[in-house]
Design an enzyme around this catalytic site. Sequence first.
Site, short mmCIF file in Angstrom:
data_model
loop_
_atom_site.label_atom_id
_atom_site.label_comp_id
_atom_site.label_asym_id
_atom_site.label_seq_id
_atom_site.Cartn_x
_atom_site.Cartn_y
_atom_site.Cartn_z
N GLU A 289 0.79 -1.10 -0.01
CA GLU A 289 -0.08 -0.15 0.13
C GLU A 289 0.78 1.41 -0.14
O GLU A 289 0.44 2.49 -0.56
CB GLU A 289 -1.00 0.06 1.22
CG GLU A 289 -2.10 -0.91 1.03
CD GLU A 289 -3.15 -0.70 2.17
OE1 GLU A 289 -2.94 0.09 2.87
OE2 GLU A 289 -4.17 -1.42 1.87
N HIS A 310 9.84 -26.82 -1.10
CA HIS A 310 9.45 -27.98 -1.66
C HIS A 310 7.83 -27.43 -2.55
O HIS A 310 7.04 -28.38 -2.68
CB HIS A 310 8.95 -28.93 -0.69
CG HIS A 310 10.23 -29.69 -0.03
ND1 HIS A 310 10.80 -30.56 -0.45
CD2 HIS A 310 11.09 -29.15 0.93
CE1 HIS A 310 11.93 -30.83 0.03
NE2 HIS A 310 11.97 -29.99 0.98
N LYS A 424 -14.20 -0.99 -3.59
CA LYS A 424 -15.34 -0.88 -2.52
C LYS A 424 -16.33 -0.09 -3.32
O LYS A 424 -17.46 -0.66 -3.07
CB LYS A 424 -14.60 0.16 -1.54
CG LYS A 424 -13.69 -0.24 -0.42
CD LYS A 424 -13.33 0.96 0.36
CE LYS A 424 -12.09 0.41 1.16
NZ LYS A 424 -11.69 1.64 2.19
O1 PA5 Z 1 -3.24 1.33 5.91
C1 PA5 Z 1 -4.30 1.53 5.82
O2 PA5 Z 1 -4.77 2.85 6.04
C2 PA5 Z 1 -5.51 0.73 5.45
O3 PA5 Z 1 -4.99 -0.68 5.15
C3 PA5 Z 1 -6.36 0.62 6.46
O4 PA5 Z 1 -5.70 0.11 7.79
C4 PA5 Z 1 -7.47 -0.43 6.33
O5 PA5 Z 1 -8.18 0.13 4.98
C5 PA5 Z 1 -8.61 -0.32 7.41
O6 PA5 Z 1 -9.07 1.00 7.57
P1 PA5 Z 1 -9.95 1.52 8.94
O7 PA5 Z 1 -9.12 1.20 10.07
O8 PA5 Z 1 -10.24 2.72 8.25
O9 PA5 Z 1 -11.17 0.44 8.96
#
Ligand code: PA5
Length: 436
Positions: A289, A310, A424
């Site tokens: 990310e 393996h 989403k």
């Molecule tokens: O790193 C990030 O910001 C995302 O991966 C969030 O942690 C994830 O989408 C979950 O979001 P939230 O904590 O708003 O539910």
Amino acid sequence: MKSTRKGSFPMTVQVSFSGDYRSLVTPETSQKINAISEAMNARTSAGAEFLGWKNWPSEIDSQLVERIQKTAEKIQQQADVLVVIGIGGSYLGAKAVLEALRQPFQVTEKVEIIFAGHLVSGAYLKNLLTYLDTKEVAVNVISKSGKTTEPAIAFRFIQDYMEKRYGQEAAERIYVTTDAEKGALLDVAKEKDYARFVVPDDIGGRYSVLTSVGLLPIAAAGHSIDHLLAGAKRAEGELATVDLEENPAIQYALVRDHLYSTGYPVEISAIFEERLKFVQEWWKQLVGESEGKQGKGIFPASVQYSTDLHSLGQYVQDGKRMLFETFLKVASVEDDITMQLAENDSDELNYLAGKTLHTVNDAVQQATAEAHLSGGVPLVTLEIPDLSEDTIGYLLYFYMISCAYSAYLLEINPFDQPGVEEYKVNMFRLLNKPGF
Ligand code: PA5
């Protein structure tokens, strides 16, 4: 060439690289690193409003740590199971630390931690609810935005379960970790008067493991969050330098950048101790990310050896040449076992008699390194001394700061995740959410 940094404390990350590390240290790279460091410190780099994690270990409010510890003790008294509801950065950090600290087949946690909301599976949730019937339960629901669908769905079921089972007392057993000022989860928490913890505004999900997001479940399990934070604090101090000789996080970032730009877009993290599997999963989110944007970024993958020798080992050795490998090694383990001489040697293993399995595992590592190197897979090695809270705290901070440097070297904002939105929107449309 090997670049190694040794510390005096029992938390050290050593970076070694199979290529010519010296050639990466040029006036140009030093200048780039200096510029990145200065911009981060001056809070002028891209996404700088989310750099709160950088000084967090040294600046964390001791009263917050105390409150987390007290709440953890309360949870230990009231529950056998803590259901932790969250996804992505609101899930993986705690999971990574808990797994790394857990001795195989030993239940040392003061409360069993069960995660939910990180997947949408009716079977998972239904069976979880049945399992909870036999236990005393507390819940920690975590969402920075307070509106992520998967954990929200899980919480709707679990909140309903808690209210039916505990009545008014449910409110005493539900703990909410979310934004201080906005989000649907905050509204629910206020309405029901649940105890609340805040995800700091300037810390994004995947950088939040050392905030209440990770600390509450980790403390509830009975682990020392003081030690975890001490390890991270030490990393914060040591990894602040821009002296390339002294900073393994920058060395790692430079090596990765070099490999990426010379035809190796895939990094495989390889472990030899299964306890680190969720550190890999956490790292994959962190890198995926933070770096995977604008058509750029190293693709983070993971293998567990010997198991995957393996399985995926064939591809690593012999498939398309685009991979480099990063071994995450543990220098010493708490428990070990020694091979004994067998009278008849019918399994022909007597040549191993007297050797511990950690020694045999070392040979697996060495043999794999040699094989993959000769197959054209560049190798980076990170070595940590042990699997203690201090070391894990150090390692998590190491990965975060190194990842920030890597992303900035690619001229990418490490702290947003625009690509997560598209699925989403499609999901809302498919499920007929009003407005989509
Ligand atoms: O790193 C990030 O910001 C995302 O991966 C969030 O942690 C994830 O989408 C979950 O979001 P939230 O904590 O708003 O539910």
